[in-house]
Write an enzyme that holds these catalytic residues in place. Structure first.
Site, short mmCIF file in Angstrom:
data_model
loop_
_atom_site.label_atom_id
_atom_site.label_comp_id
_atom_site.label_asym_id
_atom_site.label_seq_id
_atom_site.Cartn_x
_atom_site.Cartn_y
_atom_site.Cartn_z
N ASP A 30 -23.75 -12.32 18.86
CA ASP A 30 -24.24 -12.57 20.22
C ASP A 30 -25.12 -11.38 20.61
O ASP A 30 -25.17 -10.37 19.90
CB ASP A 30 -23.05 -12.68 21.19
N SER A 31 -25.76 -11.51 21.77
CA SER A 31 -26.58 -10.40 22.26
C SER A 31 -25.72 -9.22 22.73
O SER A 31 -26.22 -8.11 22.88
CB SER A 31 -27.45 -10.88 23.42
N TYR A 62 -30.84 -11.38 25.94
CA TYR A 62 -31.77 -12.23 25.20
C TYR A 62 -32.40 -13.29 26.12
O TYR A 62 -33.48 -13.81 25.84
CB TYR A 62 -31.02 -13.00 24.09
N GLY A 63 -31.67 -13.61 27.19
CA GLY A 63 -32.04 -14.76 28.01
C GLY A 63 -33.38 -14.67 28.70
O GLY A 63 -33.94 -15.67 29.14
N CYS A 93 -24.03 -17.48 20.76
CA CYS A 93 -24.96 -17.17 21.83
C CYS A 93 -25.77 -18.44 22.08
O CYS A 93 -26.41 -18.96 21.16
CB CYS A 93 -25.87 -16.03 21.38
N ASN A 94 -25.72 -18.93 23.31
CA ASN A 94 -26.46 -20.17 23.62
C ASN A 94 -27.96 -19.95 23.50
O ASN A 94 -28.68 -20.83 23.05
CB ASN A 94 -26.14 -20.62 25.04
N THR A 95 -28.40 -18.78 23.92
CA THR A 95 -29.84 -18.51 23.90
C THR A 95 -30.37 -18.52 22.47
O THR A 95 -31.38 -19.15 22.17
CB THR A 95 -30.12 -17.15 24.57
N GLU A 172 -21.71 -7.58 31.44
CA GLU A 172 -21.85 -6.42 30.54
C GLU A 172 -21.38 -5.14 31.24
O GLU A 172 -20.90 -4.21 30.60
CB GLU A 172 -23.31 -6.25 30.07
N CYS A 204 -23.48 -20.14 28.65
CA CYS A 204 -23.78 -18.79 28.15
C CYS A 204 -22.42 -18.20 27.81
O CYS A 204 -21.47 -18.32 28.59
CB CYS A 204 -24.46 -17.97 29.24
N THR A 205 -22.33 -17.59 26.64
CA THR A 205 -21.01 -17.15 26.18
C THR A 205 -20.44 -16.00 27.03
O THR A 205 -19.26 -15.69 26.91
CB THR A 205 -21.06 -16.74 24.69
N HIS A 206 -21.27 -15.40 27.85
CA HIS A 206 -20.75 -14.38 28.77
C HIS A 206 -19.96 -15.02 29.94
O HIS A 206 -19.08 -14.37 30.51
CB HIS A 206 -21.90 -13.57 29.38
N1 DGL Z 1 -24.43 -14.69 25.74
C1 DGL Z 1 -25.71 -15.20 25.47
C2 DGL Z 1 -25.83 -16.67 25.68
O1 DGL Z 1 -24.88 -17.36 25.42
C3 DGL Z 1 -26.92 -14.41 25.86
C4 DGL Z 1 -26.99 -13.74 27.16
C5 DGL Z 1 -28.22 -12.86 27.20
O2 DGL Z 1 -28.29 -11.96 26.36
O3 DGL Z 1 -29.08 -13.08 28.06
O4 DGL Z 1 -26.86 -17.19 26.04
#
Ligand code: DGL
Length: 291
Positions: A30-31, A62-63, A93-95, A172, A204-206
């Protein structure tokens, strides 16, 4: 765009190498810390598996980045994870799943699984009124990937996407239960409440890390879908089908769970230990640009 390479379609590829054996670890990335929500599910659902995790803490988020950049980062990480002879890679990571999956699948000679497809499938199953909300990064929402996958399953469902770019930095920073997170979440979610969705994908996995705040705001009538859960199930099914499930628990001292980041390993480790109850002993910083 397909997210899972099955054994059958892998066999059709030229230069395909046989994946490593059952005992090999699973690579997850993931990011940043978000992919730990997927790791947590894998640990729970398939406890015999070894995991190598990489969090790109130097380059998060990453988004807000372009497809080209996210793809380049993802390819570097896959090259890094492959140095451990992983048997499969989970793009937690979804992105990266939305932006880089095609490129990763094209170039990767081991099975690779993302989080979007399993999450989309679950949402399509649980909605009752056919109105599904998706909250995610700007990149994931802009890619329309959830809409595409869900409507492939059911044309009569309407999907409402909402980018929530401030959630990733809040998570984060560890502000998981904080009045600031609460206030921002209310602003983002009000429009989804107003249009009467009954299902909300945490795209988003966060975001599962602020699930209690999101649940409180959406109320009990809205089902929150965490794609991490379904992704771990899908991973289990895929490994089983390919005869790659580890049937024995790893031996003591076999470095069962290893964590790598591109910056600030100490901070990452403290965070990881606060959400994963396995006593993570160390995280190492590596120079990802080398890969
Ligand atoms: N956790 C990531 C996702 O699922 C990326 C979040 C990010 O880095 O912007 O999209």
């Amino acid at each position: 765009m397909t997210e899972i390479r099955t054994e059958a379609n892998m066999n059709n590829k030229r230069n395909t190498v046989v994946p490593s054996g059952k005992d090999a670890p699973i690579g997850v990335f993931d990011s940043g810390v978000g992919g730990l929500t997927v790791v947590r599910e894998i640990m729970r659902q398939i406890p015999n598996e070894k995991i190598i995790y990489f969090g790109d803490t130097a380059r998060v988020p990453y988004g807000s980045k372009s497809q080209e950049t996210v793809t380049r980062f993802s390819e570097q990480i896959v090259r890094f994870l492959k140095t451990f002879h992983v048997k499969t890679i989970v793009v937690a990571c979804n992105t990266a799943s939305a932006y880089a999956m095609d490129a990763l699948e094209r170039d990767c000679d081991i099975p690779i699984i993302g989080v979007v497809k399993p999450g989309a499938r679950m949402a399509a199953e649980v909605t009752r009124n056919g109105r599904i909300g998706v909250i995610a990064t700007e990149a994931t929402i802009g890619s329309q990937i959830y809409t595409q996958y869900i409507q492939d399953l059911n044309k009569n469902v309407t999907i409402y996407g909402k980018a929530c770019p401030l959630f990733v930095p809040l998570v984060e920073e560890g502000l998981l239960e904080d009045p600031v997170t609460d206030e921002i979440a209310r602003r983002y979610l009000t429009e989804l409440i107003d249009i009467d969705i009954d299902t909300l994908i945490l795209g988003c996995t966060h975001y599962p890390l602020i699930r209690s705040t999101l649940g409180k705001i959406m109320g009990p009538k809205v089902t929150l879908v965490n794609p991490a859960y379904e992704t771990a199930q899908e991973l289990r099914r895929m490994l089983d089908k390919m005869n790659l499930l580890n049937d024995e628990p790893p031996k003591l001292g076999s470095n069962r769970y290893q964590f790598y980041v591109s910056d600030k390993a100490e901070k990452f480790m403290t965070f990881a230990n606060s959400i994963i109850k396995y006593g993570i002993l160390s995280a190492k910083t590596i120079h990802i640009e080398k890969y």
